[in-house]
Design an enzyme around this catalytic site. Sequence first.
Site, short mmCIF file in Angstrom:
data_model
loop_
_atom_site.label_atom_id
_atom_site.label_comp_id
_atom_site.label_asym_id
_atom_site.label_seq_id
_atom_site.Cartn_x
_atom_site.Cartn_y
_atom_site.Cartn_z
N LYS A 81 -21.14 -1.29 -64.85
CA LYS A 81 -20.58 -0.84 -66.13
C LYS A 81 -19.62 -1.91 -66.61
O LYS A 81 -18.86 -2.47 -65.79
CB LYS A 81 -19.86 0.50 -65.92
CG LYS A 81 -19.29 1.10 -67.20
CD LYS A 81 -18.66 2.47 -66.92
CE LYS A 81 -18.12 3.12 -68.17
NZ LYS A 81 -17.55 4.47 -67.90
N SER A 156 -19.29 8.18 -70.88
CA SER A 156 -19.24 6.83 -71.40
C SER A 156 -20.10 5.83 -70.62
O SER A 156 -20.35 4.74 -71.11
CB SER A 156 -17.79 6.34 -71.40
OG SER A 156 -17.30 6.26 -70.06
N SER A 180 -17.70 10.95 -67.17
CA SER A 180 -18.54 9.83 -67.62
C SER A 180 -19.58 9.32 -66.63
O SER A 180 -20.36 8.44 -66.98
CB SER A 180 -17.66 8.67 -68.05
OG SER A 180 -17.20 8.91 -69.35
N1 GLN Z 1 -15.86 12.19 -72.55
C1 GLN Z 1 -14.57 12.02 -71.99
C2 GLN Z 1 -13.71 11.18 -72.92
O1 GLN Z 1 -14.17 10.83 -73.94
C3 GLN Z 1 -14.66 11.41 -70.62
C4 GLN Z 1 -14.83 9.93 -70.63
C5 GLN Z 1 -14.83 9.34 -69.25
O2 GLN Z 1 -15.01 10.03 -68.25
N2 GLN Z 1 -14.60 8.05 -69.20
O3 GLN Z 1 -12.60 10.88 -72.64
#
Ligand code: GLN
Length: 496
Positions: A81, A156, A180
């Site tokens: 990532k 994400s 995410s």
């Molecule tokens: N969807 C969540 C956010 O937007 C989690 C994102 C994540 O786990 N990096 O913060």
Amino acid sequence: MTIATDLHDLTVTELASQLRQRKISAAETARHFLGRMEAHTELGAFLHVAPEVTLAQARAADGRLADGTAGVLEGVPIAHKDIFVTRDFVTTAGSKMLEGYRSPFNATVVERLAQAGAVTLGKLNCDEFAMGSANENSAYGPVRNPWDTHRTPGGSSGGSAAAVAARLTPAATGTDTGGSIRQPASFCGITGIKPTYGRASRYGMVAFASSLDQAGLLARSAEDCALLLSVMCGPDADRDATSLDIAPEDYSSQLNSSIDGLRIGVPDEFFGEGLSADVRAAVDAALKTYQALGARLVPISLPRTELSIPVYYIIAPAEASSNLSRFDGVKFGHRAKDFKDLTGMYEQTRAEGFGDEVKRRIMIGTYVLSHGYYDAYYLQAQKIRRMIADDFQQAFQQCDVIAGPVAPTVAWALGGHGNDPLADYLADIFTLPASLAGLPGMSLPVGFGDGGMPVGMQLIGNHLTESRLLNVAHRFQQATHWHTAKPTVQATGVRP
Ligand code: GLN
């Protein structure tokens, strides 16, 4: 030596074994995956590649395979990532702010996998600074779901999930702050694990919300996750103060343990209004499979599940607003060209470098931390966070693991939530509680729902029970075939 045409269908475990037996070479393997990556640019999964670096790493791996100094992952390709900094590949965290940025060092997670012999294929697209649930917040365009390219792969870690599902890489790293890893794994029909907070080092992970950020993996099976996680986790006290000082574990050793008599907690709050019927049906069927495998279902309650949304969306932006203050145009990253004075330079740099969602979070975070609102929002959120963690401890007195859906629906259409960030936030409801409590969680494919899209089931364990979670997931995958299903990706190479 002949190249197996279906090299990309091999799991990490199979690839590692074939490489070790020298049935295939690391260079051939790397070339095969680089070829697939080029043929599937339509998915938007990869942001930065450097084939000459990948091939050089693969040749070095072949050298070690030949002279008997090979590591457990020698020659196995992996992609990271783009939130993990890498010396040999650009790191942007999906942001224009870091366009073209090259780190002078590798993240600990990257380094550990490399030391075990893994070969880096490239860097994977993600929401800007990991903020998002649909991978639509990346400054470099969205990622597409290989099961339906008009849908989101989730976020994400959307690039990681799409690349693994489309077999562009056998496995990928990801990070999970509020879901995410688990949610994109669920949306793309693959297996993902977020270990206990502190189990994998945060050193070299571009920080979003430091008390929640956790590195983990996306792969096709629990078996593969176990192999990779054993290499990736472990103490890193000198470089990450929150890294747990606990010796690394061999997560593969307990995979086949019996789950007879296992108590699976089923939280009432995860199956209420808002959970779509197709997801519910697939998760219910998976729970029945577990019963058939000898597990017992125990009704439990996580009464503050709903509160995890406001709590998370106060704490995460608060920490983000502080973490992102380092992007000021002075030390690294983007710097505005036109400005009058120093303050103007800061303002212009940040106005140009950050996307809308990041700006929204910085504003919310600054607000909830400001004098007069700190007590009303931030402090309250911290208190409820503790209560949410306590609710889990209460639940774990009655059960060994907790199971439920990962997300209320299958992957939605790209652009489907329009300009409504709240719609994205609400969809995080089932993944946020474990994050706030610092607990390990997994997502494993358990069927298909509307539009033929994959459905994932979430498993949550108590602190440091990754081994048990992987065992519980592996037993399911031994008895079912959902994790072997693959999408038919057309090699158009053109983004629709
Ligand atoms: N969807 C969540 C956010 O937007 C989690 C994102 C994540 O786990 N990096 O913060």
